[in-house]
Design a protein around this motif. Structure first.
Motif, short mmCIF file in Angstrom:
data_model
loop_
_atom_site.label_atom_id
_atom_site.label_comp_id
_atom_site.label_asym_id
_atom_site.label_seq_id
_atom_site.Cartn_x
_atom_site.Cartn_y
_atom_site.Cartn_z
N GLN A 1 0.83 -1.21 0.00
CA GLN A 1 0.00 0.00 0.00
C GLN A 1 0.86 1.26 0.00
OE1 GLN A 1 -2.38 -0.76 3.46
NE2 GLN A 1 -3.69 -2.24 2.42
N CYS B 1 6.46 -5.98 -9.81
CA CYS B 1 7.14 -5.87 -11.11
C CYS B 1 8.15 -7.00 -11.32
CB CYS B 1 7.85 -4.52 -11.23
SG CYS B 1 9.22 -4.27 -10.08
N GLY C 1 -2.01 -3.06 -3.61
CA GLY C 1 -1.31 -2.19 -4.54
C GLY C 1 -1.25 -2.82 -5.92
N GLU C 2 -0.32 -2.34 -6.74
CA GLU C 2 -0.16 -2.86 -8.09
C GLU C 2 0.54 -4.22 -8.05
OE1 GLU C 2 -1.44 -1.25 -10.68
OE2 GLU C 2 -2.15 0.31 -9.31
N MET C 3 0.43 -4.95 -9.15
CA MET C 3 1.13 -6.22 -9.29
C MET C 3 2.63 -5.98 -9.12
SD MET C 3 1.29 -8.70 -12.64
CE MET C 3 -0.47 -9.01 -12.62
N LYS D 1 -1.59 -9.74 -6.61
CA LYS D 1 -2.61 -8.90 -6.01
C LYS D 1 -2.06 -7.74 -5.20
CE LYS D 1 -5.88 -12.75 -5.73
NZ LYS D 1 -6.71 -13.58 -4.82
N GLY D 2 -0.82 -7.37 -5.45
CA GLY D 2 -0.27 -6.21 -4.76
C GLY D 2 -0.23 -6.37 -3.26
N SER E 1 2.29 1.69 -3.50
CA SER E 1 1.25 2.16 -4.41
C SER E 1 0.97 3.64 -4.19
CB SER E 1 -0.02 1.33 -4.21
OG SER E 1 -1.05 1.78 -5.06
N ARG F 1 1.34 -12.90 -15.20
CA ARG F 1 1.61 -11.58 -15.75
C ARG F 1 0.66 -11.26 -16.90
NH1 ARG F 1 7.78 -11.24 -16.22
NH2 ARG F 1 7.36 -12.69 -17.89
N ALA G 1 7.52 1.21 -7.91
CA ALA G 1 7.35 -0.20 -8.26
C ALA G 1 7.81 -1.09 -7.11
CB ALA G 1 8.16 -0.52 -9.52
#
Length: 447
Positions: free
Chosen positions: A340, A383, A379-381, A372-373, A343, A414, A348
């Motif tokens: 979190q 990297c 958050g974002e996937m 699922k972050g 994000s 991905r 990243a």
């Protein structure tokens, strides 16, 4: 990650070259995209300042090297150790006078204490020499550089040293601010705050390395950590760590600025034990001012975001229920909080597993967390994910089968377009039709 003994401690050079080649081919055939290897300061600039020696030329792999200055298995350069022997306050020091030679104290970051250069200048010269030596590979073969920030390459204080049995899990650790340079900074901060009496050292009631929070007056539920002095001290202690990270990243950014295809990353430790308490004592002694009332990872994430650096976090494979219940561990909750923060800061996030794991439960946890972050939509996937570590156990038949399936599921995650059960079946067929794993495991065990 390649084995810690990939490079020989005496004289440099690769250990087990033939086995390494077989192992890399096995990983490549399984779908692994690259490997990470430590570039040891204690080998590269071993003999004298400025005497950087050439490292092995990389193959055609994606090869993100970690520019860490770790003490095990390779110590700091001999000429640095000589300087610390002459002035032991260059080493991190606890309240009992124990010195830690794993990393030079950040209290003297900008002082010319290493034969006329500051530690930050030394790190910058090291990175510059690396850039020049590997210029032909940067951006193609070498795509990521993880910049060493402290003990084990991580941005933290050496608050939980395992050497000589000083610390044992799940102890709270100890503050590392008793060298004269850190004390000088603390005194100046206390005077500026109008509280000179706060400048003589860290809290005297914070216990020892192997205490639990409730054993101490400072870390217990309503202890000194939450009072005016605690807020002052912890703010100072954590800010010095952030300032250190800023200095190193500023140099790294300038040195690699002309190489946009090369990413810079920074590793932050996953200190998950006693996460369920109010004070989060082990995180505090490591320099992360993270409590139930304060987010200590957002300032780190924002600092990394300013330089476009990747936030690399560990303990991604762990589940809360697997940990000792009485230690109130919270690896899943901690990873979600970090995700979190990343994000929110727009940085990243990449991950690692903290312990070697070969079971499907750990693999599934990594898959969920990466996709699922933080495992809970935090958050974002992610990297990238770096698996710890290539060794003979990885290539044992059952472990290898599960690992191949895991790698292919990560790739599918991905860009999901196929049933994961089908991916698993294909991995099974791949393993049964290749003879690489056992050959690789045997080769790796031979010196």
């Amino acid at each position: 990650m390649l084995p810690l003994d990939t490079v020989r401690a005496s004289g440099g050079g690769l250990n087990r070259k033939k086995a390494m080649n077989v192992s890399l081919q096995a990983l490549k055939s399984a779908g692994v995209e690259g490997v990470m290897v430590d570039v040891w300061w204690g080998l590269v600039e071993k003999e004298r300042p400025g005497s950087t020696t050439g490292a092995a030329t990389p193959s055609s792999w994606r090869w993100p090297p970690g520019m860490a200055s770790k003490s095990r298995p390779i110590p700091l350069p001999g000429w640095v150790v000589e300087e610390i022997d002459r002035d032991q306050d260059l080493a991190y020091t606890d309240q009992w006078g124990r010195r830690n030679y794993e990393y030079v104290s950040l209290g003297c970051d900008t002082l010319p204490v290493l034969k006329g250069r500051s530690p930050v200048q030394c790190y910058a010269d090291f990175m510059r020499a690396f850039r020049d030596h590997f210029a032909a590979y940067l951006g193609s073969t070498i795509v990521e550089i993880q910049v060493g920030m402290g003990p084990a390459g991580e941005l933290r204080y050496p608050s939980y040293p395992e050497m000589n049995g000083t610390w044992r899990f799940p102890g709270i650790g100890a503050f590392q601010c008793y060298d004269k340079y850190m004390i000088g900074s603390l005194k100046a901060a206390a005077e500026a705050a109008g509280k000179p009496e706060w400048g003589h050292g860290g809290p005297s009631d914070a216990g020892n390395y192997n205490n639990w929070p409730e054993d101490t007056s400072f870390f217990r539920r309503d202890g000194g950590w939450s009072g005016p002095y605690g807020e002052f001290f912890l703010s100072w202690y954590s800010q010095l760590l952030l300032d250190h990270g800023e200095r190193i990243l500023d140099r790294a950014s300038a040195i690699f600025r002309e190489l946009p295809a090369v990413k810079i990353s920074v590793k932050v430790a996953g200190i998950h034990w006693h996460y369920g308490t109010r004070s989060h004592a082990p995180e505090l002694t490591a320099g992360y001012y993270n409590t139930r009332e304060r987010d200590g990872y957002l300032p780190i994430a924002r600092m990394l975001a300013r330089y476009g650096a990747i936030f690399n976090f560990t303990c991604v494979e762990m589940k809360d229920y697997e940990q000792p219940g009485d230690a109130q561990c919270g690896p899943e909750k901690l990873v979600r909080q970090v995700a979190q923060a990343a994000s929110k800061a727009g940085v990243a996030l990449a991950g690692e597993n903290a312990l070697p794991r070969y079971d499907e439960g750990a693999h599934e946890q990594i898959l969920q967390t990466a996709a699922k972050g933080g495992g809970g939509g935090g958050g974002e996937m992610m990297c990238a994910f770096t698996y710890l570590r290539m060794n003979p156990d990885l290539f044992q038949s059952d472990n290898w089968r599960r690992f191949v399936s895991f790698v292919r599921k990560m790739a599918e995650g991905r860009e999901p377009h196929r049933c994961l059960e089908q991916v698993e079946r294909e991995a099974e067929i791949f393993v049964t039709t290749t003879g690489l794993p056992m050959e690789t495991a045997v080769a790796l065990t031979r010196q």
